[in-house]
Scaffold this active site. Structure first.
Site, PDB file in Angstrom:
ATOM      1  N   GLU A  54     106.973 139.933  58.055  1.00 14.61           N
ATOM      2  CA  GLU A  54     105.740 139.227  58.414  1.00 14.61           C
ATOM      3  C   GLU A  54     106.128 137.789  58.705  1.00 14.61           C
ATOM      4  O   GLU A  54     106.778 137.164  57.871  1.00 14.61           O
ATOM      5  CB  GLU A  54     104.798 139.186  57.208  1.00 14.61           C
ATOM      6  CG  GLU A  54     103.934 140.370  57.020  1.00 14.61           C
ATOM      7  CD  GLU A  54     102.938 140.070  55.900  1.00 14.61           C
ATOM      8  OE1 GLU A  54     101.766 139.877  56.213  1.00 14.61           O
ATOM      9  OE2 GLU A  54     103.359 140.009  54.736  1.00 14.61           O
TER      10      GLU A  54
ATOM     11  N   LYS B 228     106.501 131.602  47.828  1.00 13.85           N
ATOM     12  CA  LYS B 228     106.199 130.601  48.843  1.00 13.85           C
ATOM     13  C   LYS B 228     105.390 129.443  48.247  1.00 13.85           C
ATOM     14  O   LYS B 228     105.644 128.282  48.546  1.00 13.85           O
ATOM     15  CB  LYS B 228     105.403 131.278  49.957  1.00 13.85           C
ATOM     16  CG  LYS B 228     105.187 130.435  51.182  1.00 13.85           C
ATOM     17  CD  LYS B 228     104.498 131.281  52.237  1.00 13.85           C
ATOM     18  CE  LYS B 228     103.840 130.439  53.292  1.00 13.85           C
ATOM     19  NZ  LYS B 228     103.031 131.283  54.186  1.00 13.85           N
TER      20      LYS B 228
ATOM     21  N   ARG C  69     114.865 146.490  45.704  1.00 12.02           N
ATOM     22  CA  ARG C  69     115.047 145.187  46.323  1.00 12.02           C
ATOM     23  C   ARG C  69     115.916 144.267  45.464  1.00 12.02           C
ATOM     24  O   ARG C  69     116.179 144.531  44.303  1.00 12.02           O
ATOM     25  CB  ARG C  69     113.706 144.549  46.625  1.00 12.02           C
ATOM     26  CG  ARG C  69     112.972 144.016  45.446  1.00 12.02           C
ATOM     27  CD  ARG C  69     111.681 143.382  45.944  1.00 12.02           C
ATOM     28  NE  ARG C  69     110.946 142.827  44.834  1.00 12.02           N
ATOM     29  CZ  ARG C  69     109.703 142.412  44.930  1.00 12.02           C
ATOM     30  NH1 ARG C  69     109.063 142.519  46.070  1.00 12.02           N
ATOM     31  NH2 ARG C  69     109.098 141.907  43.882  1.00 12.02           N
TER      32      ARG C  69
END
Ligand SMILES: [Zn+2]
Length: 642
Positions: free
Chosen positions: A111, A347, A337
């Protein structure tokens, strides 16, 4: 209203500090530097204990045939792992064998709403690497279906990182390229009686899905009973702007009785009052991740759709939707992951660090965004080696920074030249010395790196920490009356006297003579020639971990209370030897991964080992007049955190 349901599953969410933030629930495997579950650790320890006792038993047997005691087996640090190991064995090999087709087609679908971080390096290595290994193609697909979060800067930054890591996208595509096609398929789904327009609010949807903790029975709303004709008309009304955001959305008609929440009538389309950076004002409705991703995979003929394990439950809806609407069926499989402990990756937190000027920007060398890791000087090849070493399994891995640095260190050890650098210079006047040229190899191990000539001058600089005013027996560097070797210099030197600045108490000059008697001094130190020898002043930034603890997010008072005051130590008066100019001209060091394809590579590709100091790279703040160097990693692992 739909966002809570759908965007929670957005692929490759950039805002994913969660894994690292959860570190304390896990336990550290000290041997591998991974954070693992209690059960997994127990298993590993048991396995190692068994191995150790077997080895002991073997040792205990009389070694009748052995003539000489075997040298303890050294760690195979000099022989790097097969760079394709992660594709040849384990999970990715099994995935290929499940669908052994040619050509393999994969995609990396970020994204575009943030900077990639170290965790994404794994996704890039897995997706691009898998296709490359099998001689296939990998798309870079921007999953740009949420105009609210996207910014142009992220698009270019993402592509840069893919190329920097040494991969070339087969094509760069955008989910938004398929908006019309997706819309038509949504109408098809309605006509099939498999989608309906719903007007329920968040609270109502939550109830339908079993309420708090899913304790109450699930049920479908009355909107599910609407006819396809009605739904089609209403969906078109959504498209034409009759509804404001959250007033209506299109839902897939799946199976509310299924045990998998990804089958509980997911959102397919929502109304958003935002222009899209590529399609402008054309659309007032946008497809969700769950609707878009599987279909775009099919459009592009993705054979192996590789994503992280949080999408495991989504596999059912992924397959369900493709089976309703399209011919080509991609295969989704999920791997664990990668995350790093001892830092923050979310973020929001990164933004706070940047906004409050705690760091130098999104690419501050103390951060673990990929642009930061690049600026610090970590070679792309070392990142790929790290991912490969960890291997790919279905387990999530949370790795200590120290483990990552160990890989970088090993990688640099084999691949970069050596120079001499003095962080805090103090001049030594060698009374009986004369200027002489000395030829020094760039690497003691790799002759192919060549050599260079430096000037040994009557006055040299050594590091302040290599001199003591008062000698002691357990001290082996320079002190009055004591000798020390100078790397690559004709003779050791012996200090005779020194002068001090009375005001600061600092030594300002050391006087010395050659010590021609001592052939083999106990210790050698680095030095840099005086002004006029081609040596240069530079600013050196020594980076340590930004946070004090392994889990800053759970520190008392929040992660900003966990900042390490010593995370950046600047030496403004450092000096680098003249060989630096050649190292700079010959960059990138090493000629690896994507950097050579980019031409000369950025300033960070000027990498070297400063003997006895650390590994360094040139910082992007470097100008024609001023060299700025960043410490990539120390020479050895610091046992305690600074
Ligand atoms: Zn409803």
């Amino acid at each position: 209203m739909t966002d809570a349901v759908t965007d929670a599953a957005a692929n490759l969410k950039l805002d994913e500090g969660a894994a690292a933030d959860n570190a304390p629930k896990l336990q550290l495997d000290e041997e591998t530097g991974e954070w693992v579950s209690k059960g997994e650790l127990k298993k590993r320890l048991a396995k190692r204990a068994k191995k150790a006792s077997q080895a002991k038993a073997k040792e205990a047997k009389p070694a009748a045939t052995e003539t000489a005691p075997k040298k303890p087996k050294e760690k195979t640090e000099d022989t790097p792992l097969d760079p394709q190991a992660m594709f040849k064995q384990g999970f990715l090999n099994e995935v290929y064998n499940e669908r052994p087709v040619k050509p393999v087609v994969t995609r990396f679908p970020p994204e575009p709403n943030g900077f990639l971080h170290i965790g994404h390096a794994k996704a890039i290595a897995v997706n691009f690497g898998f296709a490359k290994y099998h001689g296939g193609n990998c798309y870079l697909r921007y999953d740009d279906t949420n105009p609210e979060a996207e910014e142009e800067i992220y698009f270019t930054a993402i592509e840069d990182m893919v190329r920097w890591l040494g991969f070339s996208p087969h094509a760069i595509t955008y989910s938004s390229d398929n908006f019309q096609k997706l819309y038509d398929l949504a109408e098809k789904l309605i006509n099939l009686g498999k989608a309906y327009v719903c007007y329920c609010d968040d609270e109502e949807i939550k109830k339908q899905r079993g309420g708090e903790k899913g304790a109450s029975p699930r049920y479908r709303c009355k909107h599910a009973d609407q006819t396809p004709e009605y739904n089609l008309a209403e969906f078109r009304a959504m498209r034409d702007g009759k509804y404001k955001p959250r007033e209506a959305f299109l839902r897939m008609k799946q199976d509310i009785t299924d045990g998998n929440p990804q089958m509980w009538d997911l959102a397919a389309y929502r109304v958003l009052d935002k222009p899209h950076h590529r399609t402008g004002d054309k659309w007032k409705i946008y497809p969700t991740y769950d609707f878009t991703h599987c279909l775009c995979d099919s459009f592009e003929g993705i054979t192996h759709s590789l994503c992280t394990t949080e999408f495991f439950l989504s596999r059912v809806s992924y397959e369900w939707l493709n089976q309703q609407l399209v011919e080509f069926q991609p295969m989704q499989r999920e791997y664990g992951r990668l995350s790093i402990s001892g830092t923050v990756l979310s973020k929001r937190k990164l933004k706070e660090l940047v906004d409050k000027k705690i760091v130098r920007g999104w690419d501050d060398p103390r951060l673990y965004t990929l642009i930061a890791v690049r600026r610090r000087g970590v070679p792309p090849g070392a990142i790929l080696e790290f991912v490969n070493e960890l291997g790919v399994t279905t387990n999530n891995s949370i790795i200590q920074i120290a483990r990552f640095e160990q890989t970088i260190r090993r990688y640099l050890e084999r691949t970069v030249p050596r120079l001499m650098l003095v962080l805090d210079p103090v001049p030594v006047v060698i009374e009986d010395a004369e200027e002489v040229d000395v030829t020094v190899p760039f690497s003691p191990k790799n002759a192919a790196m060549g050599d260079h000539t430096i000037k040994f001058t009557k006055t040299v600089y050594i590091d302040r920490s290599d001199f003591r005013e008062v000698d002691s027996k357990d001290y082996f560097r320079l002190a009055p009356g004591k000798s020390v070797g100078l790397l690559n210099a004709p003779y050791p030197i012996k200090a005779t006297s020194f002068t001090k600045d009375e005001a600061t108490g600092k030594v300002t000059e050391i006087r010395a003579v050659f010590d021609k008697e001592t052939k083999k001094p106990k210790t050698y130190i680095q030095w840099v020639g005086a002004e006029g020898s081609g040596s240069r002043k530079c600013e050196v930034r020594i980076y340590n971990q930004l946070f004090k603890s392994e889990n800053p997010a759970s520190a008392e008072g929040g992660y900003l209370n966990d900042l390490n005051p010593e995370s950046e130590v600047v030496y403004p008066e450092a000096r680098i030897e003249s060989g630096f100019d050649e190292v700079r001209q010959r960059a990138p060091w090493p000629e690896a991964a994507g950097e050579d394809k980019l031409g000369k590579g950025g300033p960070e590709s000027v990498r070297f080992q400063a003997m006895r100091v650390a590994y360094f790279a040139m910082d992007s703040d470097t100008t024609d007049d001023k060299i700025v160097l960043n410490r990539i990693v120390s020479l050895k692992e610091d046992k305690e955190k600074s």
